[in-house]
Design a protein around this motif. Sequence first.
Motif, PDB file in Angstrom:
ATOM      1  N   GLU A 189      -4.504   5.419   3.794  1.00 38.55           N
ATOM      2  CA  GLU A 189      -5.144   4.259   4.210  1.00 38.55           C
ATOM      3  C   GLU A 189      -6.222   3.814   3.596  1.00 38.55           C
ATOM      4  O   GLU A 189      -6.372   2.544   3.462  1.00 38.55           O
ATOM      5  CB  GLU A 189      -5.489   4.906   5.514  1.00 38.55           C
ATOM      6  CG  GLU A 189      -6.190   3.840   6.355  1.00 38.55           C
ATOM      7  CD  GLU A 189      -6.097   4.094   8.010  1.00 38.55           C
ATOM      8  OE1 GLU A 189      -7.559   3.415   8.693  1.00 38.55           O
ATOM      9  OE2 GLU A 189      -6.042   4.721   8.784  1.00 38.55           O
ATOM     10  N   SER A 192      -5.206   1.973   0.701  1.00 38.60           N
ATOM     11  CA  SER A 192      -4.939   0.677   1.030  1.00 38.60           C
ATOM     12  C   SER A 192      -5.651  -0.137   0.739  1.00 38.60           C
ATOM     13  O   SER A 192      -5.617  -1.280   0.433  1.00 38.60           O
ATOM     14  CB  SER A 192      -3.722   0.806   1.946  1.00 38.60           C
ATOM     15  OG  SER A 192      -3.605  -0.949   2.716  1.00 38.60           O
ATOM     16  N   ARG A 193      -6.717   0.663   2.036  1.00 41.32           N
ATOM     17  CA  ARG A 193      -8.212  -0.509   1.742  1.00 41.32           C
ATOM     18  C   ARG A 193      -8.969  -0.796   0.637  1.00 41.32           C
ATOM     19  O   ARG A 193      -9.351  -2.282   0.476  1.00 41.32           O
ATOM     20  CB  ARG A 193      -8.802   0.144   2.798  1.00 41.32           C
ATOM     21  CG  ARG A 193      -8.376  -0.069   4.241  1.00 41.32           C
ATOM     22  CD  ARG A 193      -8.984   1.304   5.188  1.00 41.32           C
ATOM     23  NE  ARG A 193      -8.778   1.169   6.669  1.00 41.32           N
ATOM     24  CZ  ARG A 193      -9.099   0.164   7.385  1.00 41.32           C
ATOM     25  NH1 ARG A 193      -9.586  -0.727   7.490  1.00 41.32           N
ATOM     26  NH2 ARG A 193      -8.001   0.260   8.857  1.00 41.32           N
ATOM     27  N   ALA A 208      -0.365   1.362   3.083  1.00 40.67           N
ATOM     28  CA  ALA A 208      -0.747   1.268   4.272  1.00 40.67           C
ATOM     29  C   ALA A 208       0.618   1.479   4.888  1.00 40.67           C
ATOM     30  O   ALA A 208       0.949   2.198   5.619  1.00 40.67           O
ATOM     31  CB  ALA A 208      -0.483  -0.233   4.875  1.00 40.67           C
ATOM     32  N   ALA A 211       1.749   4.935   5.257  1.00 43.58           N
ATOM     33  CA  ALA A 211      -0.278   5.754   6.067  1.00 43.58           C
ATOM     34  C   ALA A 211       0.645   5.816   6.990  1.00 43.58           C
ATOM     35  O   ALA A 211       0.614   6.601   8.021  1.00 43.58           O
ATOM     36  CB  ALA A 211      -1.413   4.755   5.325  1.00 43.58           C
ATOM     37  N   GLY A 227      -3.150   1.285  10.547  1.00 43.55           N
ATOM     38  CA  GLY A 227      -2.167   0.840   8.987  1.00 43.55           C
ATOM     39  C   GLY A 227      -1.264  -0.309   9.388  1.00 43.55           C
ATOM     40  O   GLY A 227      -1.075  -1.355   8.331  1.00 43.55           O
ATOM     41  N   CYS A 230      -3.616  -2.932   8.468  1.00 47.22           N
ATOM     42  CA  CYS A 230      -3.502  -2.693   7.019  1.00 47.22           C
ATOM     43  C   CYS A 230      -2.392  -3.416   6.201  1.00 47.22           C
ATOM     44  O   CYS A 230      -3.030  -4.441   5.398  1.00 47.22           O
ATOM     45  CB  CYS A 230      -4.101  -1.261   6.450  1.00 47.22           C
ATOM     46  SG  CYS A 230      -5.559  -0.656   7.103  1.00 47.22           S
TER      47      CYS A 230
END
Length: 262
Positions: A189, A192-193, A208, A211, A227, A230
């Motif tokens: 996660e 991804s962010r 994402a 996750a 998630g 995201c």
Amino acid sequence: MRYREHIPIAILLVLTACGSAGDHGGIRTDQDYANAMDVGREAFDMTRAEQAQAQFQTAYDRALLRDDAGAIGDAGYNLGVAQLGMGDARAALATVARTDQALKLRSAIAGPELELVAMAAYCRLGQYQSALEASARIHTGDTALTERRAFLTGLAADGLGDINTLRAAHDALPASAKPPLLEQADRAEIESRLALREGAYDKAESQALRAITLRRDILDYRGMARGLDCAASAARSAGQLGKAAAYAQRAAESRAQAGKKA
């Protein structure tokens, strides 16, 4: 005797009391306290946060009866985690404050895990600066607590759009040889962010999705919906509006069911 282990439905850890009943010529176990902690832990494992809250409240009240600072800290922490599991971040913050005050009254110091409850609650409420301030107060050598701190710091930094702190949080995540699923999900996660902030939309979406699968496997449906958010943001930023709408709808449907359960 107390021990810690990961639990699937929250973003934290839970403590369990254990001991033998009866008087064996020495210190006696407060079985009412121990039973409430154990039953609460079992309820939490089965994603029954409301039942867990009731048991941990009983344990907390019993700890006050005992005037036992250690028991107050453990039960207060568990109660806060259960309240987070119920989606009541404000109640969790109130529990943290009450527990901290009770410990100070007994010349005891709250453990770093109690501050993690506050961090999680602040993130839930969108009070990201307060979450970062709580993070700065946490000092621990415990690997699991360090991992949770790094993850929550990353969430708060992303909420503030602070990419430098987000990168630092990513770098602070432990690289375990055989990471548990929770740790894998947290890393995916945060990656991804971070990828989304850096404009790497394909990576942001793929991490994402990783996750999402991991959160589902550990029954962390709140985290799974996060998630999906995201993934929706990554797809939207890449101009894939239909895919983004589908991810967002899936997140909304999951959250709606969580609301019914609560």
